[in-house]
Structures are given as structure tokens and as C-alpha cells.
Design an enzyme around this catalytic site. Structure first.
Site, PDB file in Angstrom:
ATOM      1  N   LYS A 114       0.824  -1.208   0.000  1.00  0.00           N
ATOM      2  CA  LYS A 114       0.000   0.000   0.000  1.00  0.00           C
ATOM      3  C   LYS A 114       0.857   1.255   0.000  1.00  0.00           C
ATOM      4  O   LYS A 114       0.486   2.249  -0.623  1.00  0.00           O
ATOM      5  CB  LYS A 114      -0.953   0.002   1.211  1.00  0.00           C
ATOM      6  CG  LYS A 114      -2.084  -1.004   1.042  1.00  0.00           C
ATOM      7  CD  LYS A 114      -3.191  -0.812   2.028  1.00  0.00           C
ATOM      8  CE  LYS A 114      -4.328  -1.771   1.716  1.00  0.00           C
ATOM      9  NZ  LYS A 114      -5.364  -1.792   2.729  1.00  0.00           N
ATOM     10  N   LYS A 196      -4.306 -10.098  -7.017  1.00  0.00           N
ATOM     11  CA  LYS A 196      -5.513 -10.370  -6.225  1.00  0.00           C
ATOM     12  C   LYS A 196      -6.677  -9.485  -6.685  1.00  0.00           C
ATOM     13  O   LYS A 196      -6.461  -8.307  -6.975  1.00  0.00           O
ATOM     14  CB  LYS A 196      -5.175 -10.055  -4.753  1.00  0.00           C
ATOM     15  CG  LYS A 196      -6.236 -10.404  -3.759  1.00  0.00           C
ATOM     16  CD  LYS A 196      -5.900  -9.839  -2.383  1.00  0.00           C
ATOM     17  CE  LYS A 196      -6.218  -8.376  -2.300  1.00  0.00           C
ATOM     18  NZ  LYS A 196      -6.226  -7.800  -0.950  1.00  0.00           N
ATOM     19  N   LYS A 199     -10.940  -4.075  -4.872  1.00  0.00           N
ATOM     20  CA  LYS A 199     -11.797  -2.940  -5.204  1.00  0.00           C
ATOM     21  C   LYS A 199     -11.046  -1.782  -5.843  1.00  0.00           C
ATOM     22  O   LYS A 199     -11.612  -0.975  -6.545  1.00  0.00           O
ATOM     23  CB  LYS A 199     -12.430  -2.388  -3.918  1.00  0.00           C
ATOM     24  CG  LYS A 199     -13.634  -3.134  -3.472  1.00  0.00           C
ATOM     25  CD  LYS A 199     -14.150  -2.572  -2.174  1.00  0.00           C
ATOM     26  CE  LYS A 199     -13.357  -3.095  -0.997  1.00  0.00           C
ATOM     27  NZ  LYS A 199     -14.140  -3.275   0.216  1.00  0.00           N
TER      28      LYS A 199
HETATM   29  P1  TYM Z   1     -10.600  -6.472   3.484  1.00  0.00           P
HETATM   30  O1  TYM Z   1     -11.697  -5.516   3.772  1.00  0.00           O
HETATM   31  O2  TYM Z   1      -9.560  -6.088   2.481  1.00  0.00           O
HETATM   32  O3  TYM Z   1     -11.211  -7.841   2.988  1.00  0.00           O
HETATM   33  C1  TYM Z   1     -12.214  -8.511   3.715  1.00  0.00           C
HETATM   34  C2  TYM Z   1     -11.967  -9.999   3.676  1.00  0.00           C
HETATM   35  O4  TYM Z   1     -12.000 -10.478   2.332  1.00  0.00           O
HETATM   36  C3  TYM Z   1     -10.813 -11.195   2.045  1.00  0.00           C
HETATM   37  N1  TYM Z   1     -10.461 -10.950   0.635  1.00  0.00           N
HETATM   38  C4  TYM Z   1     -10.210 -11.902  -0.261  1.00  0.00           C
HETATM   39  N2  TYM Z   1     -10.217 -13.236  -0.174  1.00  0.00           N
HETATM   40  C5  TYM Z   1      -9.922 -13.933  -1.297  1.00  0.00           C
HETATM   41  N3  TYM Z   1      -9.620 -13.364  -2.501  1.00  0.00           N
HETATM   42  C6  TYM Z   1      -9.602 -12.020  -2.629  1.00  0.00           C
HETATM   43  N4  TYM Z   1      -9.314 -11.467  -3.801  1.00  0.00           N
HETATM   44  C7  TYM Z   1      -9.904 -11.221  -1.476  1.00  0.00           C
HETATM   45  N5  TYM Z   1      -9.996  -9.891  -1.251  1.00  0.00           N
HETATM   46  C8  TYM Z   1     -10.331  -9.728   0.054  1.00  0.00           C
HETATM   47  C9  TYM Z   1      -9.762 -10.640   2.987  1.00  0.00           C
HETATM   48  O5  TYM Z   1      -8.724 -11.559   3.207  1.00  0.00           O
HETATM   49  C10 TYM Z   1     -10.591 -10.393   4.231  1.00  0.00           C
HETATM   50  O6  TYM Z   1     -10.711 -11.567   4.990  1.00  0.00           O
HETATM   51  N6  TYM Z   1      -7.493  -5.978   7.362  1.00  0.00           N
HETATM   52  C11 TYM Z   1      -8.727  -6.607   6.908  1.00  0.00           C
HETATM   53  C12 TYM Z   1      -9.937  -6.242   7.752  1.00  0.00           C
HETATM   54  C13 TYM Z   1      -9.817  -6.499   9.211  1.00  0.00           C
HETATM   55  C14 TYM Z   1      -9.820  -7.759   9.861  1.00  0.00           C
HETATM   56  C15 TYM Z   1      -9.761  -7.479  11.258  1.00  0.00           C
HETATM   57  C16 TYM Z   1      -9.898  -9.066   9.405  1.00  0.00           C
HETATM   58  C17 TYM Z   1      -9.711  -5.532  10.180  1.00  0.00           C
HETATM   59  N7  TYM Z   1      -9.693  -6.136  11.420  1.00  0.00           N
HETATM   60  C18 TYM Z   1      -9.723  -8.489  12.204  1.00  0.00           C
HETATM   61  C19 TYM Z   1      -9.873 -10.098  10.361  1.00  0.00           C
HETATM   62  C20 TYM Z   1      -9.797  -9.802  11.736  1.00  0.00           C
HETATM   63  C21 TYM Z   1      -8.996  -6.162   5.488  1.00  0.00           C
HETATM   64  O7  TYM Z   1      -8.553  -5.137   5.051  1.00  0.00           O
HETATM   65  O8  TYM Z   1      -9.892  -6.947   4.848  1.00  0.00           O
END
Ligand code: TYM
Length: 340
Positions: A114, A196, A199
Site C-alpha cells: 500500500k 488479487k 476494489k
Molecule cells: P478487506 O476488507 O480487504 O477484505 C475482507 C476480507 O476479504 C478477504 N479478501 C479476499 N479473499 C480472497 N480473494 C480475494 N481477492 C480477497 N480480497 C479480500 C480478505 O482476506 C478479508 O478476509 N485488514 C482486513 C480487515 C480487518 C480484519 C480485522 C480481518 C480488520 N480487522 C480483524 C480479520 C480480523 C482487510 O482489510 O480486509
């Protein structure tokens, strides 16, 4: 209820969730929600590590919670809440910052990616993002954290912080395990299948959003980048595009990779791509329709936020009290019960 294992997971409310988030995480959130005591949070505080348009951020939080309910997460049985509504997350994150090493945070691949992409806004929040995530998880004494493969490193760091803290103060935190699906843990972009699905790259049709219209989904799948061969075979190193489509079709239908290869043996990519698109459309259709209905009832959603924050605060404050006590803070001002 008392003996159920605990789950915590989170999702950022930056735009509509992608097909990747659904297949990698949200599908499991719903599947595990009867068996476990689940805390699911929409992480608005993580979202502001990148600049957001305030009105959009406000709207997408409603959308995100509506999508989660439409995925089958019952707010009556689980705790569904918005991160900033539970101040304990920010409070514990500060404490954990003091037990997390600069070197550990510097090694986080998400931080490196990032900051490389956005070099004019490498803020301190982006750097300490993983300690806030650790606070999210550790406050609820979670056993399992259902996430996509990209979040594995953050869960591992959470464990390391917890081990370090427990090593000094005794058993304060439970050590969480990541729960990553074998198939669907990393869904790739349809136009650049070595990257990956995310969005931030929606412009070229490589990313499917959960509320996209069926005709748009079908068009994106028909245009998906593949390779110059014709054979439908799972081989992520040499055939990333077609392997990604096989993976998506497998999660949508529950079919094994070899069964899919046999089913489409002798057929071309032009036959396979629309079939995958249709499977995705049918998987997302009920969620899209249900989300629209839920979004029409703002008062209901606001009640979900309120009740979720009360339930979450109760559990979170118990852990925070314990932490404050262990480190030597005078804790008498902290509410023992839910704040409202
Ligand atoms: P975020 O918002 O980017 O994504 C949410 C969840 O979706 C999964 N994900 C994917 N899985 C498979 N293929 C993809 N292309 C893909 N894109 C997204 C992510 O792995 C995630 O599980 N940091 C985290 C949010 C968070 C969190 C937490 C997660 C904040 N606190 C505590 C677990 C526990 C994030 O940015 O996810």
C-alpha cells in the site's frame, strides 16, 4: 452458547465488497455463524488509513452491514457491529502499539504494497494498521479468524503480539488461528490474473462487486483474460487466468477441480467462461436482492448497529479492564458493563 468457540473477523467499508471478499471470507462467516459465537465488524477506523470521501464512507457502512445480513449472518444470533462504535478497539490498539516492534510492522507485505502504491500518504495509521487489527481480534478472545490468504500475515503478527504480552503478564489473550478456505482463499483479478481481485482496480472489469448487475458480471467473465492454449486445466503457475476461473467455479458449485476439468474436456474457453459467469450470477442473485430490501429499512440497520455495539462493548471492555489492570493502569473509571 457458553461453550461455543469464538470467531472474530472484519471487513473494510471502502466501496461494495468484491466477489473475492465473498468467496475468501464472507461465505465462511455465514457458514460458521451457527456453530460459533461470532463477532463480525465493519472496520471504519481501518478504512481511514486511506483518504475517504466522508459521505461515501457513511453510505458504504450501511451497505456493508446490509450485505453481511443478506449473506446469512443473523444479527440476532451474532454480534454485528461497527468498529468505531466500540472505543475499546482504539484503546487496546494503543496499548498493543507499545508491544509491537517497528521491525515487525515494517515487514508487513500489505504495508509495503500500500505504501508503494500511494507514496504521498504513507501515514502512521497505515503503518500501525496491523496493531488495530490485533486489538480487534484479541479483545474478543477469538479462537478463529476467517479471512482470505492475504490476511494470514496479520493474524500471525497478532499471535506474536499476544505471545509477547502473555509472556510478560500471564495468560491475558487467547491465541487465535487464521481460518483460510482451501479453495477461494485468493481470488484473482479477471483481467490481470496474477494480481488479487481488489476494489482498487475496478475500472477495467477485472473486479466483480457483490451488487453488480448480472449482465455486467457476465460481460466481465466473457472478457476474462486466459492464455493461448485451449485446454481447461488447473495450473496456476502456467495458466493463472483459467485456473482462477476453475477456482471460482469450484467454490460456486462445490465441484472438485478434476471433475470440472473432465466436465469441460474437449470444450473451449468460450464455452467455459459464460458458465462460470452464470454460476457467479446465481450465487450472488439472492444476496443482491436481499441487500436491496434490507437497505430500504434504515431504522432496522441503525438498531442492528446499536445492539451490536452494546454486545461487543460488553465483551471488549472485560478484556480491556484486564489489560489495564495488568499493565498498572488505575481502572476504576472503566464501565464494567455495556456502556449504554
Ligand atoms: P478487506 O476488507 O480487504 O477484505 C475482507 C476480507 O476479504 C478477504 N479478501 C479476499 N479473499 C480472497 N480473494 C480475494 N481477492 C480477497 N480480497 C479480500 C480478505 O482476506 C478479508 O478476509 N485488514 C482486513 C480487515 C480487518 C480484519 C480485522 C480481518 C480488520 N480487522 C480483524 C480479520 C480480523 C482487510 O482489510 O480486509
Amino acid at each position: 452458547m457458553e461453550n461455543k468457540k469464538i470467531i472474530l473477523s472484519g471487513i473494510q467499508p471502502t466501496g461494495i465488497a468484491t466477489l473475492g471478499s465473498y468467496l475468501g471470507a464472507l461465505k465462511n462467516w455465514a457458514a460458521l455463524s451457527d456453530e460459533y459465537d461470532c463477532y463480525y465488524t465493519v472496520v471504519d477506523m481501518h478504512a481511514i488509513t486511506a483518504r475517504q470521501v466522508p459521505a461515501d464512507l457513511r453510505r458504504t457502512q450501511y451497505e456493508q452491514v446490509a450485505i453481511l445480513i443478506a449473506c446469512g449472518i443473523d444479527p440476532g444470533k451474532n454480534t454485528l457491529f461497527i468498529q468505531s462504535h466500540v472505543p475499546a478497539h482504539a484503546q487496546l490498539a494503543w496499548v498493543l502499539n507499545c508491544y509491537t516492534m517497528f521491525g515487525e510492522l515494517s515487514r508487513m507485505t500489505q504495508f509495503k504494497d500500500k505504501s508503494a502504491k500511494n507514496d504521498e500518504n504513507i501515514n502512521a495509521g497505515l503503518f500501525t494498521y496491523p496493531t488495530l487489527q490485533a486489538a480487534d481480534i484479541l479483545l474478543y478472545q477469538a479462537d478463529l479468524v476467517p479471512v482470505g490468504a492475504d490476511q494470514k500475515q496479520h493474524v500471525e503478527l497478532t499471535r506474536n503480539i499476544a505471545v509477547r504480552f502473555n509472556g510478560i503478564y500471564g495468560d491475558v489473550f487467547k491465541l487465535p488461528e487464521p481460518y483460510i478456505p482451501e479453495v477461494g482463499g485468493k481470488i484473482m483479478d479477471l483481467q490481470t490474473p496474477t494480481r488479487k481481485m481488489s476494489k482498487s482496480e475496478i475500472a477495467d472489469g477485472g473486479c466483480i462487486l457483490m451488487l453488480d448487475k448480472p449482465e455486467d458480471i457476465l460481460r466481465s467473465f466473457k472478457r476474462a483474460v486466459t492464455d493461448s492454449e485451449t485446454c481447461i486445466r488447473f495450473d496456476p503457475d502456467n495458466k493463472p487466468g483459467i485456473s482462477n476461473l476453475i477456482q471460482i467455479y469450484s467454490v460456486c458449485t462445490g465441484k472438485e477441480y478434476t471433475d470440472i476439468e473432465n466436465e469441460f474436456s474437449g470444450k473451449g474457453y468460450g464455452d467455459f467462461k459464460p458458465v462460470v459467469g452464470e454460476a457467479v450470477i446465481e450465487l450472488l442473485r439472492p444476496i443482491r436482492e436481499e441487500t436491496r430490501k434490507i437497505l430500504a429499512d434504515k431504522a432496522y440497520l441503525e438498531n442492528v448497529f446499536k445492539e451490536g455495539a452494546e454486545k461487543a462493548s460488553y465483551t471488549a471492555n472485560k478484556t480491556l479492564r484486564k489489560v489495564y489492570k495488568k499493565i498498572g493502569f488505575i481502572d476504576s473509571f472503566l464501565p464494567a458493563k455495556a456502556q449504554r
